[in-house]
Structure formats: C-alpha cells, structure tokens
Design an enzyme around this catalytic site. Sequence first.
Site, short mmCIF file in Angstrom:
data_model
loop_
_atom_site.label_atom_id
_atom_site.label_comp_id
_atom_site.label_asym_id
_atom_site.label_seq_id
_atom_site.Cartn_x
_atom_site.Cartn_y
_atom_site.Cartn_z
N VAL A 1 0.83 -1.21 0.00
CA VAL A 1 0.00 0.00 0.00
C VAL A 1 0.86 1.25 0.00
O VAL A 1 0.57 2.23 -0.70
CB VAL A 1 -0.96 -0.01 1.21
CG1 VAL A 1 -1.64 1.36 1.38
CG2 VAL A 1 -2.03 -1.09 1.03
N GLU A 2 1.95 1.23 0.75
CA GLU A 2 2.78 2.43 0.88
C GLU A 2 3.53 2.77 -0.40
O GLU A 2 3.52 3.94 -0.83
CB GLU A 2 3.79 2.25 2.03
CG GLU A 2 3.18 2.23 3.42
CD GLU A 2 2.64 3.58 3.85
OE1 GLU A 2 2.95 4.60 3.19
OE2 GLU A 2 1.91 3.63 4.85
#
Length: 356
Positions: free
Chosen positions: A145-146
């Site tokens: 996600v990051e």
Amino acid sequence: MPPRFRPLLPALLAVACLLAGVADATPKKKHPAPVRAEDAPDAVIYGGRDDVMRFGAELAERQGLDAAWVQSQLAESRYIPNVAKFIMPPPAGTAKNWAAYRSRFVEPKRIRAGLAFWRDNEKWLARAEELYGVPAEIVVGIVGVETIYGQQMGGFRVIDALATLAFDFPTGRRDRSGFFRDELEQYFVLCHSEAVDPLALRGSYAGAMGMGQFMPSSWNRYAVDFDGDGRVDLHASGADVVGSIAHYLAEFGWQRGMPTHFDVAAPVDVADRAALLVPDIVPSFTPQEFIAHGAALPAAARESGDKLALIELQNGDAAPSYVAGTPNFYAVTRYNWSSYYALAVIELGQAVKAMR
C-alpha cells in the site's frame, strides 16, 4: 477594487511604480525577501531566512550537532509549492468510497509485486513473525500500500518537504508546523547517525522515506538493522524494511495470534449503531456489549473476549460496509490513522497470501 475602477488598474500601478522608483510592485511578505537558487531561478531557498538559521542553531545545540553543518544544509533547502498543495485535505464534500479506495490497492499489479517481495524476503518475514508476532501478510500489505514494494518511494528531497511544512505550513487546515519542525530535527539526527547527506534522501511530500515510508522520528525510534550489516537501510534492504515494520507494529500494541477484525452485522437501530460508532476506531466494547446494542457477531468474535470497535466504511451513495475491529486492527491504524488504510493493508496482504 470596485468594478468600475478596474480598467484603470494598469495605469495606476505604473504611476505607483514610478513614484516609488522601483520596477516591481509585488506586495511585501512577512518573511525576509526570498533568496533564489542560482541553478534553479524559480526555486526559493531558505538560506535567507533568519528564523530558519536560528532554528538550525537551536537544533544543533539540543542534539549535540555541529551548528555550521546543520545551518549549511538548511541553507540549501527549498520551498516546494507542490508540498504545500499536497498536504491540504480533499475538498469539502468529497464522498468517501471504500470500494473505490480498495480497488486502488487490492489489484493485480500490487499482488504480483507482493508475490515477488514475499519470495525475495521469505526468510526475513518468517523471522519477523517469530520475533514480533506480526504475520507476513500484514507486513507485505503495508509495503504494498505504501510504495508498491519500493516502486514509488517519493521524488521530493526530504529536507525540502520537511522545511516547507516546518516553516511555511499552508493556511486552511490545522497548523502542523510544530510536528514538521520536530521531524526536521529528527531528520538531522538520522542523517548524522547514519552518515547520510541530508540533501540526498528523497521521499514523499510529507517527508516519509523508504519502502515503508517511515517519518524521521519513526526511523530513529523503530527502525532496526534486521540483516546485521551495521546500518539501517529502509530504501534497499528488504530485511531492514520487514523487521522495522514488524517492530513498529509490535511497539504499537500488536498482539500475537489475534485476528485484525471480524465480520459484523451492524445494529439496525440508528441510536444503537451511533453508540457503537462514538469511539471510532478505538476498541472500546466487549462482544457482549456489541450484542446488547443489536450487532450480530460470529462465534469466534463472541468467544474472543477482546474489546472491539465498530468500523464504518462509507461507499459513496451505497450502503456503508462494517467490520468489528480488534486491538490488532487498531495497531495497523497507528501506521496511518485511517480505517480505510488499515483494511486495504489487511486485504492486500490476504490477497497476496492467497496467491502463494
């Protein structure tokens, strides 16, 4: 100016400039005149700001650093307009949509990259789970996600992003300049301890760095040299990234073996549902209290005995989605204070695990 006078504006400005004996009618700013970098004429650097130089001297004294080094680095930092723009919240009235948000992260590109990351770091993921109790899929979900496993770690010079938000935080939202001044100070501590050039590191518009997007203070407190090579590298060392994320979550209350959430049928009664939503993402109710308010829980949740939070995720014009978050769900939100973020991390990790 009243509309009828607007056609006269160019002439009035010309007269004003002649009377003042200047060629520029730009309004004065509260800060000293900006200093522009020779190699980038449109870039405003902070070397001409007395307040910035004072901050550097005070920072150096607090942290036992060389003042000349700190100030010389700060003098090269630049105000970045896009940083000030990106830190602003979305326009008022923007509807949240969990389904749309999820689709940005739980998608084939990230899943494929997640499989490769898991394969390349399987040893470290297993060791982190053994040491900290954090399952591999949670760590994999966060990195995905990051930064899509390091593919998008940010292109802003960290010192520029932090200086912009520390010294010229934009108006129109709650002022967080104090937070970013602290992060800028921690950035110098980090660069000194790791022998890194403060002008070299790049990251997000908020100053977060590496595959896991650690802020400088988090790097200093929670990052670990997981591969034992004598340095912490959150940009290129999968081992250090995995160990540091797992350590971070453990420090923020991750409990070994506990699920992150359970399915739940939210109370039909508006008042009961509202009562469960008051604490937001903080686990505050026993399963029995959930049931007393009209929520329906599976047997595993009823038997767990852990405090729960009713998590509501808006779906635009459609009905909201709900889950019952455990303390481990809350621990994931310590990485990013958002239930949408936490559930995207969890479901991306689960999707990658299912494909293995």
